[in-house]
Design a protein around this motif. Structure first.
Motif, mmCIF file in Angstrom:
data_model
loop_
_atom_site.group_PDB
_atom_site.id
_atom_site.type_symbol
_atom_site.label_atom_id
_atom_site.label_comp_id
_atom_site.label_asym_id
_atom_site.label_seq_id
_atom_site.Cartn_x
_atom_site.Cartn_y
_atom_site.Cartn_z
ATOM 1 N N SER A 58 0.834 -1.211 0.000
ATOM 2 C CA SER A 58 0.000 0.000 0.000
ATOM 3 C C SER A 58 0.867 1.259 0.000
ATOM 4 O O SER A 58 0.534 2.254 -0.651
ATOM 5 N N LYS A 59 1.979 1.203 0.712
ATOM 6 C CA LYS A 59 2.914 2.341 0.698
ATOM 7 C C LYS A 59 3.510 2.520 -0.693
ATOM 8 O O LYS A 59 3.692 3.660 -1.154
ATOM 9 N N ARG A 62 0.885 4.372 -2.633
ATOM 10 C CA ARG A 62 0.772 5.759 -2.173
ATOM 11 C C ARG A 62 1.947 6.609 -2.663
ATOM 12 O O ARG A 62 1.773 7.722 -3.168
ATOM 13 N N SER A 66 2.213 9.725 -5.470
ATOM 14 C CA SER A 66 2.834 10.997 -5.110
ATOM 15 C C SER A 66 3.962 11.357 -6.068
ATOM 16 O O SER A 66 4.090 12.511 -6.499
ATOM 17 N N ASN A 76 -3.179 16.908 -6.856
ATOM 18 C CA ASN A 76 -4.193 15.859 -6.968
ATOM 19 C C ASN A 76 -5.597 16.408 -7.178
ATOM 20 O O ASN A 76 -6.474 15.682 -7.629
ATOM 21 N N ASN A 95 -6.715 0.177 -2.558
ATOM 22 C CA ASN A 95 -7.740 0.811 -1.723
ATOM 23 C C ASN A 95 -7.129 1.557 -0.535
ATOM 24 O O ASN A 95 -7.478 2.717 -0.261
ATOM 25 N N TYR A 96 -6.229 0.893 0.168
ATOM 26 C CA TYR A 96 -5.623 1.515 1.345
ATOM 27 C C TYR A 96 -4.543 2.524 0.952
ATOM 28 O O TYR A 96 -4.368 3.545 1.628
ATOM 29 N N ARG A 99 -6.562 5.790 -0.240
ATOM 30 C CA ARG A 99 -7.769 6.225 0.467
ATOM 31 C C ARG A 99 -7.720 7.675 0.921
ATOM 32 O O ARG A 99 -8.765 8.279 1.181
ATOM 33 N N ASP A 100 -6.532 8.257 1.012
ATOM 34 C CA ASP A 100 -6.430 9.644 1.477
ATOM 35 C C ASP A 100 -6.276 10.655 0.337
ATOM 36 O O ASP A 100 -6.045 11.836 0.584
ATOM 37 N N THR A 101 -6.424 10.215 -0.902
ATOM 38 C CA THR A 101 -6.183 11.122 -2.033
ATOM 39 C C THR A 101 -7.339 12.083 -2.283
ATOM 40 O O THR A 101 -7.151 13.128 -2.897
ATOM 41 N N ASN A 102 -8.555 11.702 -1.877
ATOM 42 C CA ASN A 102 -9.744 12.517 -2.119
ATOM 43 C C ASN A 102 -10.008 12.699 -3.615
ATOM 44 O O ASN A 102 -10.498 13.740 -4.060
#
Length: 339
Positions: A58-59, A62, A66, A76, A95-96, A99-102
């Protein structure tokens, strides 16, 4: 009437989206292969500071997202959609990781074909006027995939000669309505092919018929010839599947050997790194395209590329139920300039 549809399974994009930027992050083993200079970042170890392999994947997702935004010089809030997937149950890496990308998100599962699947659907969104900027992203991780699909790593099972090494890596592409190329011009969507292969340690044999079918269909639909492309590259058939694909194509009167390669063969030094039949996983075709192939296109060394990511559509449950392994392959044609 579907005016952009040509032939049996191919779409031609009259307003082809531009690949504005890419990003790729790979694991330590991938960072020792011949393509190591083409990746944005190489992990120091498989856990990358996390307490599980799944969290590390997941990292990967993410940080690749980025890095893509950084490479493209875009925030973003300018992204209309993310299309992403992975190999883990319910696509938890994507998914994880996102999840913080909005950002509006479509989760995809095409097994190892997911990169070409996401680029296909993303291109239709941009080319059809439904989006200005779409991110296509996939990942895989050797340790998390082995844990889910095969054996616990602690067992130290001997690997068969036909087995492939799941790539630890994530690749991402930003498709945009604006840009100077390269452009995605054609999309050939694959069909599910199942010739009854049941050996989980021979993914190349399971996927090769699907790859050959999509390649044959692409040329039949478009009327093009293999020499039109500088490179025809499959996703992760590995050494065994690559040869099987060539053999099937030749039996059907098509010889692409002069311009053909496979990401699973390219990413490792097969003998030196003991990768057996080569690489596999969603991250295989994603990192090789986003890292190496994209850079070669931008340098002008490649002007036209047919990129075909391949996937084995099985699960641990299907194998426990003695099911065979269906294959799928999706193709996108990428052009350095609009011609």
């Amino acid at each position: 009437m579907a005016e952009k549809h040509i032939g049996k399974q191919t779409v031609v994009l009259n307003n082809p989206p531009s690949i504005k930027a890419t990003a790729s992050i790979v694991g330590p083993k991938e960072g020792k292969g011949d393509l190591k200079r083409d990746f944005d970042y190489i992990l120091p170890d498989e856990l990358w500071g996390e307490d599980s392999w799944e969290k590390a994947e997941s990292k990967l997702v993410r940080e690749t997202f980025s890095k893509l935004l950084q490479n493209a010089g875009i925030s973003n809030d300018k992204i209309d959609y993310i299309l992403a997937g992975d190999l883990l149950n319910q696509c938890i890496a994507a998914n994880y990781g996102l999840r913080d990308t909005n950002v509006p998100f479509f989760g995809l599962y095409g097994a190892c074909s997911t990169m070409a699947e996401s680029m296909s659907l993303g291109s239709m969104l941009v080319g059809g006027g439904f989006a200005d900027n779409v991110v296509c992203l996939t990942s895989s991780h050797f340790c998390s995939a082995e844990k889910q699909f095969r054996f616990p790593l602690e067992l130290g099972n001997q690997r068969t000669p036909t087995s492939q090494w799941t790539v630890t890596g994530s690749g991402a592409v930003l498709l945009s309505a604006e840009g100077t190329g390269p452009y995605i011009k054609h999309i050939t969507t694959g069909k599910i092919n199942d010739l009854g292969v049941t050996d989980i340690n021979n993914m190349g044999a399971a996927m090769a018929p699907a790859a050959a079918d999509t390649i044959l269909t692409h040329f039949a639909d478009t009327g093009l010839v293999p020499e039109y492309y500088d490179l025809i590259v499959t996703g992760d058939l590995g050494k065994v599947g690559k040869q099987l694909c060539l053999d099937i194509l030749k039996m059907n009167g098509l010889n692409i050997e002069a311009m053909y390669n496979d990401c699973g063969v390219m990413i490792y030094k097969l003998e030196e790194q003991d990768a057996h039949a080569g690489g596999s996983g969603c991250g295989c075709s994603a990192t090789v395209f986003a890292g190496h192939i994209y850079k070669e296109i931008m340098k002008g060394n490649l002007k036209r590329v047919l990129f075909i990511a391949t996937g084995a559509l099985m699960s641990p449950i299907s194998l426990q139920q003695k099911e065979s392994i269906p294959g799928i392959a999706h193709a996108v044609s990428i052009h350095r300039s609009i011609d």
